[in-house]
Scaffold this motif. Structure first.
Motif, short mmCIF file in Angstrom:
data_model
loop_
_atom_site.label_atom_id
_atom_site.label_comp_id
_atom_site.label_asym_id
_atom_site.label_seq_id
_atom_site.Cartn_x
_atom_site.Cartn_y
_atom_site.Cartn_z
N SER A 35 0.84 -1.25 -0.08
CA SER A 35 0.08 0.05 0.05
C SER A 35 0.85 1.13 -0.10
N LYS A 36 0.20 2.10 -0.48
CA LYS A 36 0.94 3.62 -0.60
C LYS A 36 1.32 4.09 0.73
N GLU A 39 -1.57 5.61 3.56
CA GLU A 39 -2.93 5.17 2.96
C GLU A 39 -3.52 4.26 4.28
N HIS A 52 -8.90 -0.67 2.19
CA HIS A 52 -8.53 0.67 2.25
C HIS A 52 -9.74 1.62 2.26
N ASP A 54 -10.28 4.17 0.78
CA ASP A 54 -10.67 4.74 -0.81
C ASP A 54 -11.24 3.69 -1.51
#
Length: 68
Positions: A35-36, A39, A52, A54
């Motif tokens: 994952s970024k 995040e 996530h 998002d």
């Protein structure tokens, strides 16, 4: 009681690693370790799997998350 995805409740910022060994997002299947940075992931209160925010389409300020 289930919380609607559009409710704007305050979420404590977390960079916690999911309790499962490198859990995958239930929507995009991306592993947590990939994952970024920064995040946000939330654990479903019903099935205990991770997502996530998002991907789930919920606010980063949500306190409760129940997947579909």
């Amino acid at each position: 009681m289930a919380s609607a995805p559009d409710e704007e409740e305050e979420l404590e910022p977390t960079d916690d690693i999911p309790s499962d060994d490198d859990a995958a997002c239930i929507y995009c299947c991306e592993l947590f370790t990939r994952s970024k940075a920064k995040e946000v992931s939330l654990k479903c209160l019903s099935c205990s799997k991770w997502s996530h925010v998002d991907c789930a389409g919920i606010s980063k300020r949500a306190k409760r998350f129940i997947c579909e």
